[in-house]
Design a protein around this motif. Structure first.
Motif, short mmCIF file in Angstrom:
data_model
loop_
_atom_site.label_atom_id
_atom_site.label_comp_id
_atom_site.label_asym_id
_atom_site.label_seq_id
_atom_site.Cartn_x
_atom_site.Cartn_y
_atom_site.Cartn_z
N MET A 83 0.74 -0.99 0.22
CA MET A 83 -0.02 0.25 -0.67
C MET A 83 0.48 1.08 -0.17
O MET A 83 0.28 1.73 -1.15
CB MET A 83 -0.57 0.25 1.36
CG MET A 83 -1.55 1.45 1.30
SD MET A 83 -3.57 0.84 -0.03
CE MET A 83 -4.34 1.51 0.91
N LYS A 84 1.46 0.82 0.43
CA LYS A 84 2.67 2.28 0.72
C LYS A 84 3.18 2.58 -0.27
O LYS A 84 3.87 3.66 -0.56
CB LYS A 84 3.78 1.96 1.94
CG LYS A 84 4.35 3.25 2.62
CD LYS A 84 5.73 3.40 3.48
CE LYS A 84 6.35 4.52 4.17
NZ LYS A 84 7.04 4.29 5.43
N GLY A 85 3.83 1.72 -0.75
CA GLY A 85 4.86 1.99 -2.38
C GLY A 85 3.93 1.89 -3.58
O GLY A 85 3.89 3.09 -3.87
N ALA A 86 2.49 1.82 -3.30
CA ALA A 86 1.47 2.52 -4.35
C ALA A 86 1.33 3.94 -4.19
O ALA A 86 1.25 4.92 -5.28
CB ALA A 86 0.00 1.22 -4.76
N TRP A 87 0.99 4.16 -3.42
CA TRP A 87 1.03 5.58 -2.64
C TRP A 87 2.02 6.40 -3.65
O TRP A 87 2.32 7.27 -3.65
CB TRP A 87 0.62 6.04 -1.29
CG TRP A 87 0.27 6.85 -1.05
CD1 TRP A 87 -1.00 7.67 -1.32
CD2 TRP A 87 1.39 8.08 -0.11
NE1 TRP A 87 -0.43 9.39 -0.20
CE2 TRP A 87 0.99 9.46 -0.04
CE3 TRP A 87 2.56 8.04 -0.17
CZ2 TRP A 87 1.04 10.37 0.05
CZ3 TRP A 87 3.58 9.26 0.45
CH2 TRP A 87 2.81 10.30 0.09
N LEU A 88 3.48 6.04 -2.96
CA LEU A 88 4.91 7.13 -3.35
C LEU A 88 4.93 6.08 -4.79
O LEU A 88 5.37 7.91 -5.75
CB LEU A 88 5.99 6.16 -2.82
CG LEU A 88 6.03 6.29 -1.15
CD1 LEU A 88 7.34 5.19 -0.80
CD2 LEU A 88 6.92 7.85 -0.85
N LEU A 89 4.32 5.23 -5.41
CA LEU A 89 4.14 5.59 -6.81
C LEU A 89 3.36 6.51 -7.66
O LEU A 89 3.52 7.79 -8.33
CB LEU A 89 3.95 4.17 -7.22
CG LEU A 89 4.21 3.64 -8.91
CD1 LEU A 89 5.49 4.01 -9.18
CD2 LEU A 89 3.42 2.66 -9.48
N ALA A 90 2.12 6.46 -6.87
CA ALA A 90 1.39 7.62 -7.26
C ALA A 90 1.59 8.95 -7.28
O ALA A 90 1.25 9.91 -8.58
CB ALA A 90 -0.45 7.32 -6.96
N SER A 91 1.70 9.30 -5.91
CA SER A 91 2.83 10.40 -6.36
C SER A 91 3.45 10.99 -7.11
O SER A 91 4.06 12.44 -7.13
CB SER A 91 3.73 10.67 -4.50
OG SER A 91 2.51 10.72 -3.67
N ALA A 92 4.68 10.19 -6.67
CA ALA A 92 6.19 10.32 -8.37
C ALA A 92 5.64 10.76 -9.29
O ALA A 92 5.77 10.89 -10.48
CB ALA A 92 7.20 9.01 -7.65
N LEU A 93 4.39 10.54 -9.50
CA LEU A 93 3.65 10.51 -10.99
C LEU A 93 2.94 10.95 -11.52
O LEU A 93 2.61 12.87 -12.40
CB LEU A 93 2.50 8.67 -11.42
CG LEU A 93 3.06 8.36 -12.17
CD1 LEU A 93 2.61 6.90 -12.50
CD2 LEU A 93 4.26 8.18 -13.53
N LEU A 94 2.39 12.04 -10.12
CA LEU A 94 1.12 13.28 -9.94
C LEU A 94 2.25 13.94 -9.99
O LEU A 94 2.40 15.48 -10.33
CB LEU A 94 0.84 12.98 -8.99
CG LEU A 94 -0.66 12.29 -8.81
CD1 LEU A 94 -1.13 11.89 -7.84
CD2 LEU A 94 -1.31 12.87 -10.19
N LEU A 95 3.83 14.04 -9.52
CA LEU A 95 4.97 15.06 -9.10
C LEU A 95 5.67 15.71 -10.62
O LEU A 95 5.84 16.02 -11.29
CB LEU A 95 5.67 13.93 -7.95
CG LEU A 95 5.53 14.75 -6.55
CD1 LEU A 95 6.27 14.40 -5.74
CD2 LEU A 95 5.32 16.50 -7.15
N ALA A 96 6.06 14.48 -11.05
CA ALA A 96 6.77 14.04 -12.87
C ALA A 96 5.34 14.95 -14.00
O ALA A 96 6.14 15.53 -13.95
CB ALA A 96 6.54 12.94 -12.83
#
Length: 175
Positions: A1-14
């Motif tokens: 769950m924590k990994g999916a949240w980090l991945l979504a945050s990284a995509l949004l910031l990109a």
């Protein structure tokens, strides 16, 4: 769950790294296939420039003759008119010395009898070799120039009877 949240945050910031200055756009005079012609669009029917109504009112409304208006007219005349028409309005400006054709003297009978609106229109739109000052000189300043031209004409063709009684006595007494 924590990994999916980090991945979504990284995509949004990109996705937030877009430079808004480098967006695709058309230049005003370029062809635009979307509009089937020029990218510069005609305004809708009935659209009015926000300054157009005030300028039209200033063009139609001649300001009252005051000393301040005459002084402003003298300043604007010296800047815009005297290089061609001369400081006295007789057509002996600096351009005549440089080989350009002599403009008509403001003291010519035709211009002394012309309506103020005619002089205003000539300043606004140009006439003959004279180009338009409509975009360079605001309407109130054009009226001030017209008032100063009238003062120049009057000063050259005035008689002693045109002077008020008080100052006339001083003029007559002088040797």
């Amino acid at each position: 769950m924590k990994g999916a949240w980090l991945l979504a945050s990284a995509l949004l910031l990109a996705g937030c790294d877009q430079n808004m200055d480098a967006q695709p756009r058309y230049s005003e005079y370029s062809r635009a296939p979307l509009f089937r012609g020029s990218a510069l669009r005609k305004p809708p029917a009935g659209a009015v420039d926000r300054d157009a109504l005030a300028e039209q009112a200033a063009v139609r409304t001649k300001p009252p003759l005051t000393a301040a208006l005459l002084e402003r007219g003298r300043q604007r005349f010296d800047i815009f008119c005297s290089p061609c028409h001369g400081a006295n309005g007789d057509g002996n400006g600096i351009i005549v010395e440089r080989g350009m054709p002599r403009p008509t003297s403001y003291h010519a009978e035709r211009l002394r009898n012309a309506e103020d609106q005619h002089l205003f229109d000539v300043v606004s739109n140009g006439y003959g070799a004279m180009y338009s000052y409509g975009a360079r000189v605001p309407p109130r300043d054009r009226w001030a120039i017209v008032a100063y031209i009238r003062a120049l004409q009057f000063s050259r063709h005035a008689s002693i009877d045109d002077v008020p009684a008080g100052p006339r006595g001083k003029l007559v007494e002088q040797p």
